[in-house]
Design an enzyme around this catalytic site. Structure first.
Site, mmCIF file in Angstrom:
data_model
loop_
_atom_site.group_PDB
_atom_site.id
_atom_site.type_symbol
_atom_site.label_atom_id
_atom_site.label_comp_id
_atom_site.label_asym_id
_atom_site.label_seq_id
_atom_site.Cartn_x
_atom_site.Cartn_y
_atom_site.Cartn_z
ATOM 1 N N GLY A 155 3.936 -9.394 -5.151
ATOM 2 C CA GLY A 155 4.173 -8.533 -6.312
ATOM 3 C C GLY A 155 4.786 -7.225 -5.859
ATOM 4 O O GLY A 155 5.105 -7.052 -4.684
ATOM 5 N N PHE B 226 1.873 -1.108 -5.903
ATOM 6 C CA PHE B 226 0.846 -0.691 -6.882
ATOM 7 C C PHE B 226 0.431 -1.832 -7.831
ATOM 8 O O PHE B 226 0.029 -1.585 -8.958
ATOM 9 C CB PHE B 226 1.306 0.529 -7.699
ATOM 10 N N THR C 163 -3.196 -5.843 -2.060
ATOM 11 C CA THR C 163 -4.183 -5.671 -0.986
ATOM 12 C C THR C 163 -5.605 -5.780 -1.539
ATOM 13 O O THR C 163 -6.481 -6.362 -0.893
ATOM 14 C CB THR C 163 -3.957 -4.323 -0.264
ATOM 15 N N ASP D 282 -1.719 -8.702 5.882
ATOM 16 C CA ASP D 282 -1.328 -7.730 4.862
ATOM 17 C C ASP D 282 0.067 -7.188 5.174
ATOM 18 O O ASP D 282 0.483 -7.179 6.327
ATOM 19 C CB ASP D 282 -2.352 -6.584 4.823
ATOM 20 N N GLU D 283 0.770 -6.746 4.144
ATOM 21 C CA GLU D 283 2.126 -6.184 4.303
ATOM 22 C C GLU D 283 3.024 -7.154 5.063
ATOM 23 O O GLU D 283 3.789 -6.762 5.953
ATOM 24 C CB GLU D 283 2.068 -4.825 5.027
#
Ligand code: ZN
Length: 197
Positions: free
Chosen positions: A20, A23, A27, A92-93
């Site tokens: 997505g 914001f 996460t 993550d990321e």
């Protein structure tokens, strides 16, 4: 709400992708899934790219400060060095990782590991970002989360860059980006183009 299949009924591991805009709560969703696995006494290990130094060096920290311990790594192959006896791997990321990440995740899944990947699906230009498109293609489960467009209240799918920087990777938060719906994202790009020409 994503509900995990049972490990026992599954012959191998699998890949989940949470994607997505900025914001959108990627996460938070990753942390929710990993915390639930931890409570079930599954062994969990989380990785993040070394590039992402916005917050604590050894924690995946979401915007609501719900932190989880993680290992910062430079190359996706490094994951192999840290997965002995691990049931669930979180990444993550993931958009910042090299393109080998897809192959690494597939190998882990074949070994029986549940792999949960979170990342931006599009960069600030609205283009597919890093290894995320490939991961979406090979994943068993995909969750696309949305932010809310601050201009019109629609679902936001794009990450609009407020600064003038042109590089694909510019680390920043609300000072540099805002979530936008497709139309407000496009309008912003047209207005920026006009104001510069
Ligand atoms: Zn909008």
């Amino acid at each position: 709400m994503f509900l995990e299949p049972s490990f026992r009924a599954q012959r191998s591991g699998w890949i989940e992708v949470i994607c997505g805009s900025m914001f959108s709560g990627k996460t938070e969703e990753l942390i929710r899934r990993l915390n639930r696995a931890k409570i079930a006494n599954q062994r969990v290990q989380i990785f993040k790219p070394l590039k992402d130094k916005r917050y604590d060096d050894n924690a995946v920290v979401s915007h609501n400060e719900n932190a989880i311990e993680s290992i910062p790594i430079e190359s996706s192959r490094t994951i192999y060095d840290h997965i002995h006896d691990i049931n669930v791997v979180g990444i993550d990321e993931a958009q910042f990782f090299d393109m080998e990440l897809t192959g690494v995740c597939q190998k882990l899944a074949l070994k029986g590991v549940r792999v949960v990947v979170a990342g931006l699906d599009m960069d600030f230009r609205g283009q597919p970002f890093g290894p995320i498109p490939q991961l979406l293609a090979v994943a068993e489960y995909i969750t696309k989360v949305h932010a809310i467009c601050p201009h019109c209240g629609s679902l936001a799918t794009h990450s609009y860059r407020l600064s003038d920087e042109k590089e694909t990777v510019v680390i920043g938060e609300k000072d540099k980006y805002e979530p936008r719906c497709r139309i407000c994202f496009e309008m912003g790009n047209i207005l920026d183009f006009r104001s510069r020409s």
